[in-house]
Design a protein around this motif. Structure first.
Motif, PDB file in Angstrom:
ATOM      1  N   GLY A 147       0.787  -1.219   0.000  1.00 30.89           N
ATOM      2  CA  GLY A 147       0.000   0.000   0.000  1.00 30.89           C
ATOM      3  C   GLY A 147       0.822   1.273   0.000  1.00 30.89           C
ATOM      4  N   CYS A 148       2.099   1.167  -0.356  1.00 30.60           N
ATOM      5  CA  CYS A 148       2.962   2.354  -0.399  1.00 30.60           C
ATOM      6  C   CYS A 148       4.080   2.122  -1.404  1.00 30.60           C
ATOM      7  CB  CYS A 148       3.530   2.652   0.991  1.00 30.60           C
ATOM      8  SG  CYS A 148       4.615   1.373   1.634  1.00 30.60           S
ATOM      9  N   PRO A 149       4.762   3.198  -1.811  1.00 33.11           N
ATOM     10  CA  PRO A 149       5.906   3.030  -2.714  1.00 33.11           C
ATOM     11  C   PRO A 149       7.067   2.320  -2.013  1.00 33.11           C
ATOM     12  CG  PRO A 149       5.131   5.324  -2.693  1.00 33.11           C
ATOM     13  CD  PRO A 149       4.433   4.608  -1.577  1.00 33.11           C
TER      14      PRO A 149
ATOM     15  N   THR B  67       2.925   1.736  -6.704  1.00 34.03           N
ATOM     16  CA  THR B  67       3.040   2.335  -8.041  1.00 34.03           C
ATOM     17  C   THR B  67       2.968   1.277  -9.131  1.00 34.03           C
ATOM     18  OG1 THR B  67       5.452   2.197  -8.195  1.00 34.03           O
ATOM     19  CG2 THR B  67       4.521   4.160  -7.095  1.00 34.03           C
ATOM     20  N   GLY B  68       2.893   0.001  -8.745  1.00 28.38           N
ATOM     21  CA  GLY B  68       2.870  -1.084  -9.702  1.00 28.38           C
ATOM     22  C   GLY B  68       4.239  -1.626 -10.045  1.00 28.38           C
ATOM     23  N   LYS B  69       5.277  -1.077  -9.424  1.00 30.73           N
ATOM     24  CA  LYS B  69       6.644  -1.539  -9.687  1.00 30.73           C
ATOM     25  C   LYS B  69       6.824  -2.934  -9.086  1.00 30.73           C
ATOM     26  CE  LYS B  69      11.420  -0.415  -8.516  1.00 30.73           C
ATOM     27  NZ  LYS B  69      12.268   0.491  -7.722  1.00 30.73           N
TER      28      LYS B  69
END
Length: 147
Positions: A102-104, A142-144
């Motif tokens: 839920g976070c970068p 971010t989807g990374k």
């Protein structure tokens, strides 16, 4: 140290069963999809996927918290693939889990070490993996793809 737990399955009708967890948890209905059942509840494959998703998610949170990291609102999707074996019986042929933090990634310290160990904490996925191929991916908000 060995532990055990028990559940009770009670047939209601056709392929619909009540899963009774005892006094600790509310019961739930389970059913097979058509043409055998009516899909009045999750199938055994749904329950297996849910168990893998829940255990992997909890294991990742545990590994993050060991390093005092907070993942935010996580989401995990497990896809369960079925197919027929040599005897033409339907079997779970593979599973894929995608855990989304839920976070970068840059907001989390020690992430490489955390990602290297969290799967070892998961009782269910480690047990399932001995018989069913299981692919596990972790992404940040971010989807990374991190793993």
């Amino acid at each position: 140290m060995s532990e055990s737990l028990s559940i009770r399955i009670i047939r209601e009708h056709d392929y619909r069963f009540t899963v009774d967890f005892g006094e600790a948890f509310a019961a739930l209905s389970a059913d097979l999809p058509p043409p055998l059942g009516q899909a009045d509840g999750p199938s055994p494959e749904h329950l297996l996927a849910a168990a893998v998703a829940n255990c992997l998610s909890a294991s990742l949170v545990f590994a993050l918290r060991k390093f005092k990291q907070e993942p935010g609102k996580m989401e995990t999707v497990v896809t369960c693939t079925t197919g027929r074996n040599e005897q033409n019986r339907i079997r779970v042929t593979g599973m894929e889990a995608v855990l989304n933090l839920g976070c970068p990634a840059e907001n989390l310290e020690h992430l490489e070490r955390i990602l290297g160990q969290f799967e070892d904490f998961c009782t269910v996925s480690q047990s399932v993996q001995s018989g069913i191929p299981l692919t596990i991916h972790v992404e940040d908000s971010t989807g990374k793809r991190l793993k």
